[in-house]
Design a protein around this motif. Sequence first.
Motif, PDB file in Angstrom:
ATOM      1  N   LYS A  16      -0.305  12.328  12.341  1.00 10.27           N
ATOM      2  CA  LYS A  16      -1.043  11.839  11.176  1.00 10.27           C
ATOM      3  C   LYS A  16      -2.511  12.225  11.278  1.00 10.27           C
ATOM      4  O   LYS A  16      -3.113  12.168  12.342  1.00 10.27           O
ATOM      5  CB  LYS A  16      -0.885  10.325  11.059  1.00 10.27           C
ATOM      6  N   GLY A  51       3.670  10.100  -2.173  1.00 14.99           N
ATOM      7  CA  GLY A  51       3.837   8.986  -1.246  1.00 14.99           C
ATOM      8  C   GLY A  51       5.252   8.453  -1.315  1.00 14.99           C
ATOM      9  O   GLY A  51       5.901   8.187  -0.296  1.00 14.99           O
ATOM     10  N   TRP A  66       5.032  12.379   7.896  1.00 14.18           N
ATOM     11  CA  TRP A  66       3.726  11.869   8.347  1.00 14.18           C
ATOM     12  C   TRP A  66       2.543  12.613   7.739  1.00 14.18           C
ATOM     13  O   TRP A  66       1.569  11.957   7.324  1.00 14.18           O
ATOM     14  CB  TRP A  66       3.653  11.883   9.882  1.00 14.18           C
ATOM     15  N   GLN A 122       2.238  11.375   4.094  1.00 12.80           N
ATOM     16  CA  GLN A 122       1.850   9.962   4.048  1.00 12.80           C
ATOM     17  C   GLN A 122       0.380   9.785   4.401  1.00 12.80           C
ATOM     18  O   GLN A 122      -0.354   9.075   3.714  1.00 12.80           O
ATOM     19  CB  GLN A 122       2.701   9.151   5.028  1.00 12.80           C
ATOM     20  N   SER A 123      -0.067  10.445   5.464  1.00 13.05           N
ATOM     21  CA  SER A 123      -1.431  10.203   5.917  1.00 13.05           C
ATOM     22  C   SER A 123      -2.473  10.916   5.042  1.00 13.05           C
ATOM     23  O   SER A 123      -3.526  10.364   4.753  1.00 13.05           O
ATOM     24  CB  SER A 123      -1.580  10.602   7.387  1.00 13.05           C
ATOM     25  N   GLU A 170     -13.855   7.315   9.389  1.00 10.41           N
ATOM     26  CA  GLU A 170     -12.962   6.154   9.515  1.00 10.41           C
ATOM     27  C   GLU A 170     -13.373   5.317  10.720  1.00 10.41           C
ATOM     28  O   GLU A 170     -13.908   5.846  11.684  1.00 10.41           O
ATOM     29  CB  GLU A 170     -11.518   6.616   9.794  1.00 10.41           C
ATOM     30  N   VAL A 181      -2.228  11.617   1.830  1.00 10.20           N
ATOM     31  CA  VAL A 181      -2.314  10.946   0.536  1.00 10.20           C
ATOM     32  C   VAL A 181      -3.034   9.605   0.668  1.00 10.20           C
ATOM     33  O   VAL A 181      -3.825   9.217  -0.179  1.00 10.20           O
ATOM     34  CB  VAL A 181      -0.898  10.770  -0.070  1.00 10.20           C
ATOM     35  N   LEU A 182      -2.796   8.920   1.788  1.00  5.90           N
ATOM     36  CA  LEU A 182      -3.454   7.635   2.008  1.00  5.90           C
ATOM     37  C   LEU A 182      -4.957   7.822   2.222  1.00  5.90           C
ATOM     38  O   LEU A 182      -5.778   7.143   1.623  1.00  5.90           O
ATOM     39  CB  LEU A 182      -2.823   6.957   3.233  1.00  5.90           C
ATOM     40  N   LYS A 183      -5.298   8.790   3.065  1.00 10.38           N
ATOM     41  CA  LYS A 183      -6.691   8.897   3.491  1.00 10.38           C
ATOM     42  C   LYS A 183      -7.549   9.759   2.575  1.00 10.38           C
ATOM     43  O   LYS A 183      -8.768   9.650   2.592  1.00 10.38           O
ATOM     44  CB  LYS A 183      -6.745   9.442   4.917  1.00 10.38           C
ATOM     45  N   ASP A 236       7.886   8.415   1.752  1.00 10.44           N
ATOM     46  CA  ASP A 236       8.338   7.123   2.284  1.00 10.44           C
ATOM     47  C   ASP A 236       9.855   6.995   2.338  1.00 10.44           C
ATOM     48  O   ASP A 236      10.381   6.066   2.948  1.00 10.44           O
ATOM     49  CB  ASP A 236       7.784   5.974   1.426  1.00 10.44           C
ATOM     50  N   ASP A 245       1.015   9.323  -6.239  1.00  8.38           N
ATOM     51  CA  ASP A 245       1.989   8.282  -5.875  1.00  8.38           C
ATOM     52  C   ASP A 245       3.384   8.859  -5.688  1.00  8.38           C
ATOM     53  O   ASP A 245       4.152   8.394  -4.852  1.00  8.38           O
ATOM     54  CB  ASP A 245       2.009   7.179  -6.939  1.00  8.38           C
ATOM     55  N   ARG A 281      -6.834  10.100  -0.803  1.00  8.22           N
ATOM     56  CA  ARG A 281      -6.362   9.764  -2.143  1.00  8.22           C
ATOM     57  C   ARG A 281      -7.375  10.178  -3.207  1.00  8.22           C
ATOM     58  O   ARG A 281      -7.023  10.784  -4.222  1.00  8.22           O
ATOM     59  CB  ARG A 281      -6.116   8.246  -2.214  1.00  8.22           C
TER      60      ARG A 281
END
Lengths: 166, 452
Positions: free
Chosen positions: B294, B397, B417, B420-421, B300, B423-425, B401, B394, B427
């Motif tokens: 990730k 994601g 991974w 997911q990471s 951060e 798109v999360l971080k 998922d 979305d 976004r």
Amino acid sequence: MNLKPETLAKIEAVIPRYPVKRSAALPLLHLVQEDAGYIADEAVEWIAAKLDLQPINIYELVTFYPMFRRKPGGRRIIKVCRTLSCALAGSYKTAEAFKAAFNCGLDETSPDGEVTIEFVECLASCGTAPVVMIDETLHEKVDGERARALAVEIRQAGGPASAPTA
Amino acid sequence: MPVQETRLIFKHIDAAGYTNDLDCYLRHGGYEILRKAVQQKPEELCEEVMKSGVRGRGGAGFPCGMKWKFLDRKSGKPIYLICNADESEPGTFKDRQIIHKDPHQLIEGILISCYAIQAKTAFIYIRGEFPEGARILERAIEEARSKNLCGDNILGSGYSVEIFVHRGAGAYICGEETGLIESLEGKRPYPRIKPPFFPAVLGLYQCPTAVNNVETLCHVKHVIDMGGEEYAKIGTPGNSGTRILCVSGHVQKPGYYEFACGDLTLGQLIHDVCGGLRPGRSLKAVIPGGSSAKILRAGERYTGKLKDGSSFDWGLEDIPMDFDSLMAVGSMAGSGGVIVMDDSTDMVEALANINAFYAHESCGQCTPCREGSLWMKKITTRMSHGQARQEDVDLLGNVADQIAGRTICAFGEACSWPTQSFVLKFRDEFLNKARAQAGAASTNGNGAVPLI
Ligand SMILES: Cc1cc2nc3c(=O)[nH]c(=O)nc-3n(C[C@H](O)[C@H](O)[C@H](O)COP(=O)(O)O)c2cc1C
Ligand code: SF4
Ligand code: FES
């Protein structure tokens, strides 16, 4: 099948290494491809018979493993790494330079039969990106300019493909 | 404070005058440890490896001693050792150095390991794109055989062992240990389901099999040399020994470096060891353990508690480069491949690049992995090429998922991974891309190179 005597000797030597004959399938495919340049239908059948397998058992390998080609390629095979570290260092531009130099697209053989150009995934030399394999030789830090220089070298070398480096 | 490399595995790599032939290796004390090892009881060697705590260097970080303990010795079937030299996790280029520049170190490590687990046959499964490496290993094995270091009754010990080199053919999934075993059996490298097919019990030819990474097997040699307890003093508890880090991407001095585990932070690695970023650039993100790890975003903060109960509060550059710390910040040390990206990097394109890799390499057995990796590639490639939509963020994601935990092998996690990471971080960057595009061909600004 018209394989060189050396190839046949290597094939005979490699099979007994394995407790199960089928394990020799990839080694035989490599040897045949090194000899003939690609894996023809005839080769699929020949290898299957050699290992007491059905042709489908070999066919399913050549259709899965990316290194085996089903038809002849150019005299040289140029593999440009396109994965992240190389891309960050400009490998997509490197590929463009080769394509322009040989007037062909990816996964194509140039009109003069000189080269086949392919993208491949990470070649485990990301610290010297972008990297390119020409036949069996790794070339490091191949930017557009270096690619054009390599293209000139390939054209000048002419004749049969150079032997892999020792 | 400058950090010092601790070169154990890479002691001789790139040293002036060091060559990869047997004579050179012998001049540097080569095969002395094997000589001592075959005079000990195999169980004692396994015990030393257990005490050393050495963890696998191929990706999962599983303790080597434990793995060997699981070998089914009661079955009466032959035991096999497989050296995983498939090295194909993007960002990783350490095994290549060992194979090309110090092959006898690996051969000695393999021989000691074989003796310890009483394997009579070892296979080195080497990726097809290392034709040169395969020739070097074949030659090294022949040299070792000529000195009775390999083959029948090695060094008069009564113990016999053969090592064979087996070449792959360009498929990443052959790095996964059960896919590798299928491949070695002459089949498509479709990973096997575990349970029941744990290699230690039902591995190669359904016999007990130890699969270890190239670097891990080299560590075994040093463990036996020093003794497990002494070895465990290098590094930190639970993260013993040295670690080879392969750094690539936007640093001034990319390359491979070896440190005692936990000796340095990610910041020291980037700035002190690798000479920092290119002039005028700032750090944007780091993938710390091969492309599936990730991603970590600059700026951060990571807080929490470590295994030993102590709490931490780190910025990106404070993270110690060991297994447990990288796990604690939600990523992993994986295969040691550190990919650094500066502010010129378009994160949508970077993800599209990674997704193209996974889509190409999925073996296709499991629907979530085959379809998921393909759609994550299609969506991110489309977004990179001027057709990003707000809802894609979305959607990505959502697809990611639905893969992890629903597949036969860990490729499922590995391919989800990154998406997911990212798109999360990032976004905001993904959403901005969609907003900004509105018909424009590409928003990859800054004169950056295309990544997909
Ligand atoms: C998709 C996938 C790819 C892998 N690729 C490699 C690889 O290229 N080299 C490697 O040593 N291990 C790789 N592994 C890890 C192996 O499955 C296995 O855990 C490892 O070889 C065990 O050796 P170690 O305990 O010494 O690390 C991969 C795992 C997965 C799930
Ligand atoms: S998770 Fe992916 S790579 Fe692994 S077995 Fe399933 S389809 Fe193949
Ligand atoms: S990304 Fe090109 S060699 Fe690894």
